[in-house]
Motif scaffolding. Structure first.
Motif, mmCIF file in Angstrom:
data_model
loop_
_atom_site.group_PDB
_atom_site.id
_atom_site.type_symbol
_atom_site.label_atom_id
_atom_site.label_comp_id
_atom_site.label_asym_id
_atom_site.label_seq_id
_atom_site.Cartn_x
_atom_site.Cartn_y
_atom_site.Cartn_z
ATOM 1 N N LYS A 261 -43.369 -37.077 -12.874
ATOM 2 C CA LYS A 261 -43.803 -37.785 -14.261
ATOM 3 C C LYS A 261 -44.425 -39.160 -13.686
ATOM 4 C CE LYS A 261 -41.159 -40.767 -16.321
ATOM 5 N NZ LYS A 261 -40.267 -41.707 -16.791
ATOM 6 N N THR A 262 -43.630 -39.819 -12.943
ATOM 7 C CA THR A 262 -44.453 -41.118 -12.614
ATOM 8 C C THR A 262 -46.055 -40.877 -11.754
ATOM 9 O OG1 THR A 262 -42.353 -42.044 -11.656
ATOM 10 C CG2 THR A 262 -44.171 -43.082 -10.790
ATOM 11 N N GLN A 263 -46.154 -39.754 -11.036
ATOM 12 C CA GLN A 263 -47.381 -39.557 -10.657
ATOM 13 C C GLN A 263 -48.272 -39.106 -12.075
ATOM 14 O OE1 GLN A 263 -47.332 -36.040 -8.181
ATOM 15 N NE2 GLN A 263 -48.308 -37.428 -6.662
ATOM 16 N N ALA A 264 -47.869 -38.412 -13.031
ATOM 17 C CA ALA A 264 -48.714 -38.270 -13.954
ATOM 18 C C ALA A 264 -49.029 -39.507 -14.843
ATOM 19 C CB ALA A 264 -48.011 -37.355 -14.881
ATOM 20 N N GLU A 265 -48.047 -40.503 -14.898
ATOM 21 C CA GLU A 265 -48.450 -41.769 -15.407
ATOM 22 C C GLU A 265 -49.576 -42.356 -14.690
ATOM 23 O OE1 GLU A 265 -43.896 -42.681 -17.256
ATOM 24 O OE2 GLU A 265 -44.361 -43.545 -15.246
ATOM 25 N N TRP A 266 -49.536 -42.509 -13.418
ATOM 26 C CA TRP A 266 -50.519 -43.233 -12.766
ATOM 27 C C TRP A 266 -51.932 -42.629 -12.872
ATOM 28 C CZ3 TRP A 266 -47.402 -42.824 -7.238
ATOM 29 C CH2 TRP A 266 -46.508 -43.728 -7.320
ATOM 30 N N MET A 267 -51.797 -41.127 -12.694
ATOM 31 C CA MET A 267 -53.059 -40.235 -13.316
ATOM 32 C C MET A 267 -53.652 -40.753 -14.673
ATOM 33 S SD MET A 267 -53.634 -38.730 -10.367
ATOM 34 C CE MET A 267 -54.677 -37.510 -10.688
ATOM 35 N N LEU A 268 -52.757 -40.876 -15.671
ATOM 36 C CA LEU A 268 -53.240 -41.283 -16.788
ATOM 37 C C LEU A 268 -53.662 -42.810 -16.777
ATOM 38 C CD1 LEU A 268 -53.775 -40.851 -19.948
ATOM 39 C CD2 LEU A 268 -51.189 -41.865 -20.171
ATOM 40 N N SER A 269 -53.062 -43.505 -16.339
ATOM 41 C CA SER A 269 -53.446 -44.832 -16.019
ATOM 42 C C SER A 269 -54.808 -45.019 -15.415
ATOM 43 C CB SER A 269 -52.353 -45.655 -15.257
ATOM 44 O OG SER A 269 -52.888 -47.101 -15.161
ATOM 45 N N SER A 270 -54.977 -44.175 -14.418
ATOM 46 C CA SER A 270 -56.404 -43.907 -13.829
ATOM 47 C C SER A 270 -57.572 -43.531 -14.768
ATOM 48 C CB SER A 270 -56.382 -43.351 -12.284
ATOM 49 O OG SER A 270 -57.327 -43.064 -11.865
ATOM 50 N N ALA A 271 -57.145 -42.672 -15.290
ATOM 51 C CA ALA A 271 -58.088 -42.073 -16.359
ATOM 52 C C ALA A 271 -58.608 -43.262 -17.671
ATOM 53 C CB ALA A 271 -57.571 -40.655 -16.956
ATOM 54 N N ILE A 272 -57.594 -43.776 -17.943
ATOM 55 C CA ILE A 272 -57.686 -44.774 -19.038
ATOM 56 C C ILE A 272 -58.418 -45.981 -18.401
ATOM 57 C CG2 ILE A 272 -56.858 -46.589 -20.387
ATOM 58 C CD1 ILE A 272 -54.351 -44.584 -21.048
ATOM 59 N N GLY A 273 -58.400 -46.282 -17.086
ATOM 60 C CA GLY A 273 -59.004 -47.270 -16.446
ATOM 61 C C GLY A 273 -60.428 -46.846 -16.192
ATOM 62 N N LYS A 274 -60.821 -45.695 -15.916
ATOM 63 C CA LYS A 274 -62.005 -45.022 -15.892
ATOM 64 C C LYS A 274 -62.989 -44.979 -17.286
ATOM 65 C CE LYS A 274 -65.153 -41.443 -13.640
ATOM 66 N NZ LYS A 274 -66.052 -42.280 -13.952
ATOM 67 N N LEU A 275 -62.124 -44.685 -18.237
ATOM 68 C CA LEU A 275 -62.714 -44.578 -19.401
ATOM 69 C C LEU A 275 -63.177 -46.201 -20.046
ATOM 70 C CD1 LEU A 275 -63.355 -43.403 -22.375
ATOM 71 C CD2 LEU A 275 -60.922 -43.845 -23.076
ATOM 72 N N GLN A 276 -62.017 -47.239 -19.635
ATOM 73 C CA GLN A 276 -62.353 -48.588 -20.051
ATOM 74 C C GLN A 276 -63.855 -49.180 -19.331
ATOM 75 O OE1 GLN A 276 -58.865 -50.182 -19.312
ATOM 76 N NE2 GLN A 276 -58.049 -50.340 -21.536
#
Length: 147
Positions: A18-33
């Protein structure tokens, strides 16, 4: 006696996933931004080119200069279109990462619930054992006093 959950390593694994998935989502949001910021910069450059074109027309600049400005503005339009496509892909990626995170959170929740149920069962059994021991002590004391 201390409670030890037999599947604690699985619970830990699910928590890490779950923590890894949170990091991946955070990374994807950062890329989108970052993509959105880049698009805004392209919009700003395009507006500057349109303003430069208007200024060149009003001061009766050479046709070659106006064409260069128009050519660069057209290039910026193409860049904007590619960047919009990149943003669409980034949105899709964020959505996928959100779905993965939801799945991981559900997995973790299931295992935590199973652990909690096991702990509650252990606690109940411990209380029963303790009550039985107290009952036995009371029975022995009563038997000793009765003699």
């Amino acid at each position: 006696m201390k409670f030890q959950y037999a599947f604690q390593k699985i619970v830990d694994l699910k928590s890490n996933e779950k923590t890894q998935a949170e990091w991946m989502l955070s990374s994807a949001i950062g890329k989108l931004q970052a993509e959105e910021k880049s698009l805004n910069e392209l919009y700003r450059l395009r507006e500057q080119m349109y303003a430069a074109e208007q200024e060149a027309v009003t001061r009766c600049a050479a046709i070659a200069e106006i064409r260069n400005i128009q050519s660069y503005a057209q290039y910026l339009e193409e860049c904007i279109e590619r960047k919009r496509n990149d943003i669409r892909l980034a949105h899709v990626n964020v959505t996928k990462k959100q779905e993965i995170l939801s799945e991981k959170m559900l997995d973790e929740k299931v295992w935590l619930k199973a652990r909690d149920k096991s702990h509650e069962k252990f606690r109940h059994e411990s209380l029963l054992r303790e009550q039985n021991e107290l009952d036995e002590l009371a029975t022995v004391r009563f038997a000793i006093k009765a003699r």
